[in-house]
Write a protein that holds these residues in place. Structure first.
Motif, short mmCIF file in Angstrom:
data_model
loop_
_atom_site.label_atom_id
_atom_site.label_comp_id
_atom_site.label_asym_id
_atom_site.label_seq_id
_atom_site.Cartn_x
_atom_site.Cartn_y
_atom_site.Cartn_z
N ALA A 264 -0.61 -10.54 -38.24
CA ALA A 264 -1.27 -11.07 -39.44
C ALA A 264 -1.50 -12.57 -39.31
CB ALA A 264 -0.42 -10.77 -40.67
N HIS A 265 -0.59 -13.27 -38.62
CA HIS A 265 -0.72 -14.72 -38.47
C HIS A 265 -1.58 -15.11 -37.28
CE1 HIS A 265 2.14 -15.01 -41.64
NE2 HIS A 265 3.16 -14.60 -40.91
N GLY A 266 -1.59 -14.26 -36.24
CA GLY A 266 -2.37 -14.58 -35.06
C GLY A 266 -3.84 -14.23 -35.21
N GLY A 267 -4.11 -13.19 -36.01
CA GLY A 267 -5.48 -12.74 -36.19
C GLY A 267 -5.94 -11.86 -35.04
N PRO A 268 -7.01 -11.10 -35.23
CA PRO A 268 -7.55 -10.24 -34.17
C PRO A 268 -7.86 -11.03 -32.91
CG PRO A 268 -8.59 -9.76 -36.28
CD PRO A 268 -7.79 -11.01 -36.48
N GLY A 269 -7.60 -10.42 -31.77
CA GLY A 269 -7.89 -11.07 -30.49
C GLY A 269 -6.76 -11.90 -29.93
N ALA A 270 -5.64 -11.99 -30.64
CA ALA A 270 -4.51 -12.76 -30.11
C ALA A 270 -3.90 -12.05 -28.90
CB ALA A 270 -3.45 -12.94 -31.19
N ILE A 271 -3.54 -12.82 -27.91
CA ILE A 271 -2.86 -12.27 -26.73
C ILE A 271 -1.82 -13.27 -26.25
CG2 ILE A 271 -4.53 -13.13 -25.02
CD1 ILE A 271 -4.14 -10.24 -23.70
N ILE A 272 -0.67 -12.77 -25.88
CA ILE A 272 0.49 -13.60 -25.56
C ILE A 272 1.03 -13.23 -24.19
CG2 ILE A 272 2.89 -14.11 -26.21
CD1 ILE A 272 2.08 -13.45 -29.12
N VAL A 273 1.45 -14.22 -23.44
CA VAL A 273 2.22 -13.99 -22.23
C VAL A 273 3.54 -14.74 -22.37
CG1 VAL A 273 2.38 -14.42 -19.75
CG2 VAL A 273 0.23 -13.62 -20.72
N ALA A 274 4.63 -14.00 -22.21
CA ALA A 274 5.97 -14.59 -22.20
C ALA A 274 6.58 -14.32 -20.84
CB ALA A 274 6.83 -13.98 -23.30
N PHE A 275 7.28 -15.30 -20.28
CA PHE A 275 7.88 -15.09 -18.97
C PHE A 275 9.19 -15.85 -18.86
CE2 PHE A 275 4.47 -18.18 -18.88
CZ PHE A 275 4.96 -19.28 -18.18
N ARG A 276 10.09 -15.26 -18.09
CA ARG A 276 11.45 -15.80 -17.97
C ARG A 276 11.76 -16.09 -16.51
NH1 ARG A 276 16.51 -13.22 -17.66
NH2 ARG A 276 15.53 -11.19 -17.92
N GLN A 277 12.29 -17.28 -16.27
CA GLN A 277 12.70 -17.68 -14.93
C GLN A 277 14.14 -17.28 -14.66
OE1 GLN A 277 11.37 -21.92 -15.84
NE2 GLN A 277 11.23 -21.88 -13.59
N ASN A 278 14.47 -17.14 -13.41
CA ASN A 278 15.86 -16.98 -13.00
C ASN A 278 16.39 -18.36 -12.66
OD1 ASN A 278 18.33 -16.05 -12.08
ND2 ASN A 278 17.54 -15.69 -10.00
N LEU A 279 17.21 -18.92 -13.55
CA LEU A 279 17.73 -20.27 -13.35
C LEU A 279 19.14 -20.30 -12.78
CD1 LEU A 279 16.45 -22.12 -16.55
CD2 LEU A 279 15.38 -21.94 -14.31
N SER A 280 19.69 -19.12 -12.49
CA SER A 280 21.02 -19.08 -11.91
C SER A 280 21.02 -18.10 -10.74
CB SER A 280 22.05 -18.61 -12.96
OG SER A 280 21.95 -17.22 -13.18
N PRO A 281 22.00 -18.19 -9.88
CA PRO A 281 22.04 -17.27 -8.73
C PRO A 281 22.37 -15.84 -9.14
CG PRO A 281 24.01 -18.64 -8.80
CD PRO A 281 23.06 -19.19 -9.82
N ILE A 282 22.85 -15.64 -10.38
CA ILE A 282 23.20 -14.31 -10.86
C ILE A 282 22.12 -13.86 -11.82
CG2 ILE A 282 24.86 -12.89 -12.09
CD1 ILE A 282 27.03 -14.86 -11.27
#
Length: 284
Positions: A264-282
């Motif tokens: 409702a807040h983004g409106g039609p046509g909104a598209i999102i990319v979320a991504f997470r890095q590995n910041l630790s060796p585990i």
């Protein structure tokens, strides 16, 4: 004693992953005039976007009540478990405060930890999913909490919009509003910084906006998980999935639908990319 992960429906986690990871989702509310619906339960995403596109209706949204959270918490704690409840940025919604107030309503409150994710949509969702994987693997409460608290430094979320008129009406832009006044005739892009919206760039065309989303992932080292979230453009989401598949294993590349509350807040046509890095060796 097991750890139960709770979030709200703005996390946009695909239903099959909610089930697989044992996540409990508390719905936010969507309002069309006098009609009130629970996000993802009483109204479908298709119906929300149909009303917006065909009828020109713009829904209002509101967070779950403290009693909503209290009821969920009380039911989940009957088996002597612990809860880590993770929610969208408190700078964008009252959901976090509502969850805190709900926690205080029940006698078992000492077995509940409520955390502000400082994120939204699948930026929140990736943090919740990582916490749920740890919980399923038998990690302790402190390890789960640490994972969530470290997530903002490791996670980025960028959204491309056809227009900002819907999000401007929502009042969610905050300080970013003064920075975007001159870009309303192009394709605006927003990110989150310290839990609030900030401009992430502009594009002259839709295709260039999508290219920018891909390039942001490409330039980020050690990406270990990606989510693509759309509302009315499934074909673009699948196109992005194909382009982003070179960066992560298929099991860590997700496509989900933007729920009615955020849609409702983004409106039609909104598209999102979320991504997470590995910041630790585990890896989580």
């Amino acid at each position: 004693m097991s750890i139960i992960i709770v979030t709200d429906s703005t996390a946009d986690i695909p239903p099959e992953l909610v089930k697989k990871l044992g996540i409990t989702v508390v719905p936010v509310y969507v309002r069309f005039g006098e009609e009130v619906f629970r996000d993802g339960i009483d109204i479908s995403q298709d119906e929300v976007y149909r009303r917006m596109l065909v009828e020109g209706a713009i829904p209002a949204t509101s967070q779950p009540s403290p009693s909503d959270f209290a009821e969920v918490y009380h039911e989940l704690l009957k088996n002597d478990d612990e809860i880590v409840s993770i929610h969208l940025s408190g700078k964008l919604s009252g959901t976090y405060n509502s969850a805190m107030n709900g926690r205080d309503l029940i006698a078992e409150k000492n077995r509940i930890v409520v955390i502000d994710s400082m994120s939204i949509s699948m930026g929140l969702g990736l943090s919740v999913m990582a916490a749920a994987r740890l919980a399923q693997a038998g990690a302790g409460t402190q390890a789960v909490i640490q994972s969530v608290n470290e997530a903002p430094a490791a996670t980025r979320i960028v959204a491309a919009f056809d227009t900002l008129k819907y999000i401007l009406r929502s009042g969610r832009l905050g300080a970013a509003k003064s920075l975007i006044g001159g870009i309303l005739n192009v394709k605006p892009m927003l990110t989150l910084r310290d839990g609030a919206f900030w401009p992430a760039g502009i594009a002259r065309t839709r295709s260039r906006a999508l290219d920018s989303l891909v390039e942001m992932v490409r330039k980020t080292p050690d990406v270990e998980e990606i989510a693509i979230v759309y509302n009315t453009v499934p074909e673009e989401a699948q196109g992005l999935r194909e382009r982003l598949s070179e960066f992560v294993d298929a099991s860590r590349l997700h496509v989900s639908r933007l729920g009615p509350a955020l849609g409702a807040h983004g409106g039609p046509g909104a598209i999102i990319v979320a991504f997470r890095q590995n910041l630790s060796p585990i890896r989580h």
